[in-house]
Every structure is written in C-alpha cells, then in structure tokens.
Design an enzyme around this catalytic site. Sequence first.
Site, PDB file in Angstrom:
ATOM      1  N   GLY A  68      16.401  45.473  51.783  1.00  0.00           N
ATOM      2  CA  GLY A  68      16.012  44.524  52.819  1.00  0.00           C
ATOM      3  C   GLY A  68      17.218  43.809  53.359  1.00  0.00           C
ATOM      4  O   GLY A  68      18.325  43.888  52.814  1.00  0.00           O
ATOM      5  N   GLY A  81      18.030  40.048  55.337  1.00  0.00           N
ATOM      6  CA  GLY A  81      17.380  38.832  55.816  1.00  0.00           C
ATOM      7  C   GLY A  81      18.387  37.730  56.008  1.00  0.00           C
ATOM      8  O   GLY A  81      19.593  38.000  56.104  1.00  0.00           O
ATOM      9  N   VAL A 106      19.700  42.692  50.738  1.00  0.00           N
ATOM     10  CA  VAL A 106      19.101  42.697  49.412  1.00  0.00           C
ATOM     11  C   VAL A 106      19.156  44.107  48.845  1.00  0.00           C
ATOM     12  O   VAL A 106      18.868  45.078  49.549  1.00  0.00           O
ATOM     13  CB  VAL A 106      17.639  42.215  49.489  1.00  0.00           C
ATOM     14  CG1 VAL A 106      17.059  42.081  48.095  1.00  0.00           C
ATOM     15  CG2 VAL A 106      17.548  40.879  50.222  1.00  0.00           C
ATOM     16  N   ASP A 116      11.870  29.381  57.117  1.00  0.00           N
ATOM     17  CA  ASP A 116      11.772  30.744  57.638  1.00  0.00           C
ATOM     18  C   ASP A 116      10.600  31.496  57.015  1.00  0.00           C
ATOM     19  O   ASP A 116      10.765  32.566  56.447  1.00  0.00           O
ATOM     20  CB  ASP A 116      13.091  31.493  57.409  1.00  0.00           C
ATOM     21  CG  ASP A 116      13.178  32.762  58.264  1.00  0.00           C
ATOM     22  OD1 ASP A 116      12.345  32.930  59.178  1.00  0.00           O
ATOM     23  OD2 ASP A 116      14.066  33.594  58.000  1.00  0.00           O
TER      24      ASP A 116
END
Length: 812
Positions: A535, A537, A542, A650
């Site tokens: 991921g 972000g 990640v 977020d």
Amino acid sequence: MSPSPSQIFIILLTVLFHFHHSSSFSLSVENPEQNFILSPNHTFTAGFYPVGENAYSFAIWFTQKHKHLDDNNNNNATIVWMANRDQPVNGKRSTLSLLKTGNLVLTDAGQSVVWSTDTDSSKPLQLVLHETGNLVLQELNTNGSINSTIWQSFDFPTDTLLPGQTLTRFTKLVSSRSETNFSSGFYKLFFDNDNILRILYEGPRVSSVFWPDPWLTSNGAAGSGSRSTYNSSRIASLDSFGRFSSSDNFVFNTSDYGALLQRRLTLDHDGNVRIYSRKDEKQSWFVSGQFKQQPCFVHGICGPNSTCSNDPMNGRKCSCLPGYVWIDDQDYYQGCRPNFQLSCSNKTHESRFLALPHVDFYGYDYAFYVNKTYKECEDLCSHLCGCAGFQYTFTAEYGGYYFCYPKIQLLNGHRSQSFLGSFYLKLPKSSDFVDDMKIQQNGMGRVCSTNGVVKLEREYIKEKENGSLKFMLWFAGGLGGVELLGFFLVWFFLFRSSKNSDEENNGYILAAAGFRKFSYSELKQATKGFSQEIGRGAGGSVYRAVLSDNRVAAIKRLHEANQGESESEFFAEVSIIGRLNHMNLIGMWGYCAEGKHRLLVYEYMEKGTLADNLSSNELDWGKRYNIAMGTAKGLAYLHEECLEWILHCDIKPQNILIDSDYQPKVADFGLSKLLNRDDLDNSNFSRIRGTRGYMAPEWVFNLQITSKVDVYSYGVVVLEMITGKSPTTGIQIKEELCHERLVTWVREKRRKGLEVGCWVEQIVDPKLGSNYDVMKMETLANVALDCVADDKDVRPTMSQVVERLLSHDNNY
Ligand SMILES: *[C@@H]1O[C@H](CO)[C@@H](O)[C@H](O)[C@H]1NC(C)=O
Ligand SMILES: *[C@@H]1O[C@H](CO)[C@@H](O)[C@H](O)[C@H]1NC(C)=O
Ligand SMILES: *[C@@H]1O[C@H](CO)[C@@H](O)[C@H](O)[C@H]1NC(C)=O
Ligand SMILES: *[C@@H]1O[C@H](CO)[C@@H](O)[C@H](O)[C@H]1NC(C)=O
Ligand SMILES: *[C@@H]1O[C@H](CO)[C@@H](O)[C@H](O)[C@H]1NC(C)=O
Ligand SMILES: *[C@@H]1O[C@H](CO)[C@@H](O)[C@H](O)[C@H]1NC(C)=O
Ligand SMILES: *[C@@H]1O[C@H](CO)[C@@H](O)[C@H](O)[C@H]1NC(C)=O
Ligand SMILES: *[C@@H]1O[C@H](CO)[C@@H](O)[C@H](O)[C@H]1NC(C)=O
Ligand SMILES: *[C@@H]1O[C@H](CO)[C@@H](O)[C@H](O)[C@H]1NC(C)=O
Ligand SMILES: *[C@@H]1O[C@H](CO)[C@@H](O)[C@H](O)[C@H]1NC(C)=O
C-alpha cells in the site's frame, strides 16, 4: 509480570488447632492489602469492599492493578458479586471464616453472622477463586484431589452474569439501588412461570414487567420475536464471544460479537440489562449491547407523578409534573407528590386541566372510551374523584377514532416528540401554576446519567506496596466428630514489580507489551529488502514483513525525515501512538529511527482495507453495519478516551483495515501529528490534508480544525458503505465540489423521500438486495447525514455516534 524465584517468598504456616477453635481460616476486613484472594491469572479479586462509611461487603471484583483512588480512598472497581449487599459489615473485627463444620460465614464485628453458605462437610475444604470469577468451596479427598464442589458464587448471582455463568430457574439478577449504593434495587431479571425471561420492576408500591414488551404475546406468536414458552429448562448464559442466549429462544449478539474479550452482563440500577466488554484492565468498559433500547420505557425509572424524556445529547431526564414536587430529590425513584390539595366534591369548577403535549403515561387507566368528545372526557375526569388527569388522542386508523383514557395513577410517564397525543393534567382551579410549563422547560428536572457508565479517569499511580498476594487455603477439619489437628498452608507470594522507574514516572505503561525499537537492518531483512509493497498512503509506502518471531507485520516507511528531527523526538511522537490500545485501532508494535530512516511496524491485516472489500463485494449488510460501528468506536476512543487528543484527519476506506472476523481497525492515526511538523517546514505542502471526497469543508474554507473533521469523513465513509457509491467518482449531479456529490445526493433523497416514507430503499447499494434491516439502515443513514453537516457544531461527536448506533442496535 511473572515473578522470578528470588522474588517469591513462600511462607508455609502450620497451625495447631486448639480444641476450642472453631474456625480454620479467615479473612479480615482490616488490612485490605493482605486479606484478599486472587484468581490464578489475577483477573478477579475477592475481598472486603467498602460500600459506605465504615461499611464493607464481601465481594468479587475485576482486579485493578492500577488503582485510581478518589478522595475517600475508594476506587470504583467493577463488582461482579456480593455476599452481603443488603447488610454491610463493620470495618473492624469483621471476618469471613471457614468453620470446621464446613460452613463459610461472614461475621459482623466479631458478633452476629450476617451471611453464610449453609454448607457442612467433614472433608478437608478448599476455597478458590477461579479465573472465571467463580468463588468455589471444594471438598478434597485425603490425597488432595478435588472431590466435589459444595458451594459456588455462580449459583448466587447479584446483578451480574459472567461468561460461563448460567441464569437458571433458581436464580435471578437483582439490580443495585443506585450507581454507588450496591444494595438490592428495584429491577429483576428472571425466568417467569411461563418460561419467558423477563425484566420486572418491583417498586415500593407497584410492580410491572416491561421487557419483553408486555403487549407482545408470549406464546411464540408473531410480535414477541421468537420467544418460546415451551422450553422449560429455563437457562440463560453469556459466552466469552458476546452472545447471550436463553432457553426461551431469545438470542442477543453484542455489537462486538466474535471477539474474545472480558465481558459481563449487568442488570444496571436503571433497569436496563447491558453487556459490557473491554480488552483488559487498561481499557474502560464499553456497552456492546443493551436489552431495552429506549431508556424512558423502563418502568419506574422516574417514579410516580413524573415524566421521563430522553435526548441523545444529555441522556435521560426526569421531571416532576407541574404542581408536583420531588419526594426526595436525591432519589428520583420515589417520584413526586402533589403540592396542592384537590377536594373530592363533585364540583366541576374546582378543577382545571393543563395540556401537556407529547406526554403519555403507561397503564392505570380508569377506563377507556371511544369517540367521547374532549369536553365529555374532561367532565368525566373532573367528576371522578381519583382521576389525576386524562389522555385524549385521535387515531387516524380504521377511519378515525378519539380515545379518552382517564388515569387514576400517573406512572411510567414519558415525553417524546414521536408521541402525538397530549395528556391533560388535573389541577385545582385556584392554583397558580400558570408558569409551570415554563419552569419545566427551563430544566427543573433531574438530569440523570445516560448509561450508568462511568468513564474511568485513567491515571496510573504506583502500586503502594508493589504487592500482590495470593492465598490458597486448605482446611483439614474434624472427621467423625473427632477433633484432629488442623493445618493450613498459605502460599504467600510477594513479588516486586520489575518495572523500571523511568517508565513509571512517565505516568503510563506502553499498551502493547511488545512495543519496541527495531533496527533498520532487521526491518530490511523482514521485508526482504522492501520488496512486497502492499500500500501507499500518507507519508510513505507500506510493506509486508515477517518478523524474526514469525509474526506477520505491515511496515510503513515514512518519507525521509527532515533534518531537524532527532530520534528521541520521533520516539516521543511514536510512543503516543504506540500506547493507544483499542480493538478497533490498528496495533503498533514498534518503530525504527536510524539516521534518516523512519519506519513504523504495525500488525498485519489479512483481509486488507475496507476499500478493497467494498470493491470486491465481500461485505453483506451485517458486516457493513459492524464496520460502521467498530470504526465509530475506534475513532471515539481516539478522540475522547486516549491520553492525548489525536485527530486522524484522513479517514477513508483505504485507512480502515479489516481483520479476519470482519472487525474494522482504523489505521494511520497519529500520522497527521508525525507529519504535521514536516508540513509546516515545507512550503510545498498546502494546508489541506486528507483525501478529496472525504474532507470536511473546514479544510477548504480554512476554518478551525477540530475532531469534527474526522466525524465528517466518517459520515462520508458510512454513506459510501450504505450506497456502494464512491464519493470520489461521484454521481451524475452537477456540483462544484467533488465531495459534495454523494452527500448531496443522499440528502436530497431523504428530503424528497420523507414525504413518501421510504427513502432508504432508494439509496441502498443494489448489491445488498433486500437483505438488510430497514430500521437500522435508516438510523445509520440518518447518523451519517448528521455527521456530514456543513456546520461542524451540528455534527455529533464520535461517542454520540456510537451511542446512537448502540441505542438503535437492539430494539427489544
Ligand atoms: C493464564 O494466563 C496464561 C498466560 O497468558 C494462559 O496460558 C492461561 O491459559 C491462563 N489461565 C487461565 C485459567 O485463564
Ligand atoms: C442504600 O440504599 C438502601 C435502600 O434504599 C438504604 O437503606 C441504604 O442506607 C443505602 N446505603 C447507602 C450506603 O447509601
Ligand atoms: C467513582 O464513581 C463515582 C460515582 O459514579 C464518581 O463520582 C467518582 O468520581 C468515581 N471515582 C473514581 C476514582 O473514578
Ligand atoms: C485420590 O483419591 C480419589 C478417591 O479417594 C481417587 O478417585 C483419585 O484418583 C485419587 N487421586 C490421586 C491423584 O491419587
Ligand atoms: C468423593 O468422596 C467419596 C467418599 O469419600 C468417594 O466415595 C468418592 O469416590 C469421591 N469422589 C471423587 C470424585 O473423588
Ligand atoms: C431448551 O433450551 C436449551 C437451552 O437453550 C436447549 O439446550 C434445549 O435443546 C432446548 N430444548 C428444546 C426441546 O428445544
Ligand atoms: C448471532 O450470530 C450468529 C453467528 O454469527 C448468527 O447465526 C445469529 O443469527 C445471530 N443472532 C442474532 C439474533 O443476530
Ligand atoms: C401521585 O399523585 C397522586 C395524585 O395525583 C397522589 O394521590 C399520589 O399519592 C402521588 N404519588 C406519590 C408517590 O406521592
Ligand atoms: C357528579 O355530578 C354529575 C353531574 O353534575 C352527576 O352526574 C354525577 O352522578 C355526580 N357524581 C357523584 C359521585 O356525585
Ligand atoms: C367515531 O367517530 C368517527 C368520526 O366521527 C366515525 O367515523 C366512527 O365510526 C366512530 N366510531 C365509533 C365506534 O363510534
């Protein structure tokens, strides 16, 4: 925290009994630091608990390792059982003793016996507190093995049922009198003679059953749910995963059902049965379900001659009727008495009637008349000596009827906007209560606590004696009437806390015991050289990793640190996040700060993000609802219960992870705080944070940022889960701001739909078909719409969201 051998002192005491000694072992009310029994893993403690000034009850409670003492040196332990709730003993010379006869007795001030197990046995006995919270008196064989249980506290519940404990036809739960007074109160949970589990209000003057709703028939017919009168086994229990089930077919799943947590079911002093859960002692209790959804429909709650009203902001409120005053304004169960005299002569001109809109009283109708005019109904009441007022309502059903109900007692009153009729209260004509309604609205009523949940002030203070004490007591008693030598052994474990004092001085204990610093090379190896990106972000990418202890982790590699930040500053920030511990927040296991490297190590979630699950159509309605609930709980904890106030900033489906039980865990919280400083230093970053589509208007309009920005984003996420439509792609409507599309579309649907009555059906994700609960869906949609109000002050807080979802969760 297991003690090393050198820290354990074993004191073995052998006591010779004299002929005239009648007791083998005893716990004394004095020296509470020494006189208690712990369960093997220290979850429960049994001992003397202060219930008033110089008043003690022998009780079992959830052990508090980190006590927070109040001014009176009391702590609010969660009591699960009491021997003598209605007859507390003196703080001096009171003892709990196991007699040679096999009877366990509680003696008040060395004199009278106030409680006993009424057992007798000639075998050696052992009193142990099991890890389940069950205090058990066991008979032993001469070789020390357990022969049988002759008494256990689980068979004599007070107001709480623990997992594994059964409510039977011989037992009942009885509520406490109030939040602080543990003596028997007015509510009982029991199996009635028709095999149905009920809650009964047994007040000083009247008693009535209010759960299940009395107007529902009980013989298994439609309306009563699926209660059955045919199963006469009459047993009910709660399991550790959060399901309560009873032999009358009543099944209740908690909102956090499936997670293995500490749980208890308590008949609270306000007449509601609530199931509480928490992960461990460091968390406060969370209401994961309640039997009665509307707190004002609990009978007797405000006493006679008063009305109960409930608003989601301030909770339940009891108010005396105009012209009436509290009998005891410290104890609203007693209700109100008239502050006037109404003579009983048959003269109409002596009374008048005051209209109380939206007020209704349950029961105690003198009679019931159809199609009387208002005047006829009023005359009837004014001529009827005992009449205290009347209900007059119109119903449009069946072509339209007027109903007139004169009342001789005013019980179980409630005021609710959804009740469209009015009540007409009888008052003396000469009375000067003209302003009463005004006084009422100014809030003369009593404000009661919403849920009976006390938020724990979490302040960890050093354990006084570093002490922990464990008793195991054996008794060898007389056999066949012959007095033998008795002995008892006391295993006396004293161990010192090995916590380092710096940590204690910090005033907290890192929540995740494993929270630690990793080296960069270690993490590089664990991620196989940052090869498996899962991921990307806020602030970094990640990667999946397998740690040296074989745990699978998710590692977030933050963008390179700015020059000014030292490793210790980074640690200070990260440790705040690391100590947050909630089942709906992703756990952080550690961090790495070396040179310019900044990495965070999180637990890994197999099922990925909410966004993945939504797009692959994995989520049925039940799962979606659970996710909405869990996310709200996680955020509420973040906003209100954690040590420092942390905004997420977020919230979006990409930041909500799903575990194997489809429980949500909010990820990336606290990052805004970590990244914040970078932003200030780096003029390339705009002030706007968050993700288009989920951002609150405050960001756009440069207004003050509060926790309500998370509430807004949460609302958008919930709307997305309900409708299956993404706020970033939008719906075919012309709007300037992207994120307004989904929100305005749903808002419009509700506005138009409220007139025809079914708007929810029009917004629900077509993939769900009709497999959902319309009422719950409507609640959820309404809550979400409130969350996305443009004015931040209109939005609820996250804990209000949780409360609203919970209160609509189980409508029985
Ligand atoms: C006590 O804790 C240990 C270690 O956490 C666990 O293995 C054991 O099953 C627990 N015992 C009970 C009775 O819960
Ligand atoms: C608790 O309530 C009972 C019953 O109303 C009362 O008799 C008792 O004095 C109260 N105890 C305390 C400590 O307030
Ligand atoms: C204990 O509970 C009482 C009543 O709910 C509350 O007033 C008090 O502040 C609590 N004390 C502590 C130490 O939490
Ligand atoms: C102890 O004695 C009982 C019967 O007196 C027997 O059933 C049990 O097996 C014995 N236990 C041991 C460990 O010897
Ligand atoms: C319990 O004690 C009785 C009498 O001493 C003995 O007959 C029986 O076997 C024992 N039961 C167990 C389970 O040890
Ligand atoms: C009655 O209820 C018990 C407990 O829920 C259950 O085990 C049993 O099967 C039920 N009996 C019948 C006949 O349904
Ligand atoms: C409770 O959960 C179980 C298993 O998830 C399910 O089979 C059951 O229908 C649920 N019961 C209720 C009343 O929701
Ligand atoms: C409530 O009011 C009625 C009169 O309307 C009175 O007769 C009754 O005694 C009152 N109840 C109590 C508990 O005072
Ligand atoms: C009261 O007066 C009404 C009419 O004035 C009469 O019908 C009624 O019987 C009277 N009731 C009593 C109890 O005297
Ligand atoms: C009550 O009044 C309504 C309207 O006046 C009428 O339609 C209805 O038939 C009446 N019902 C009875 C039972 O008298």
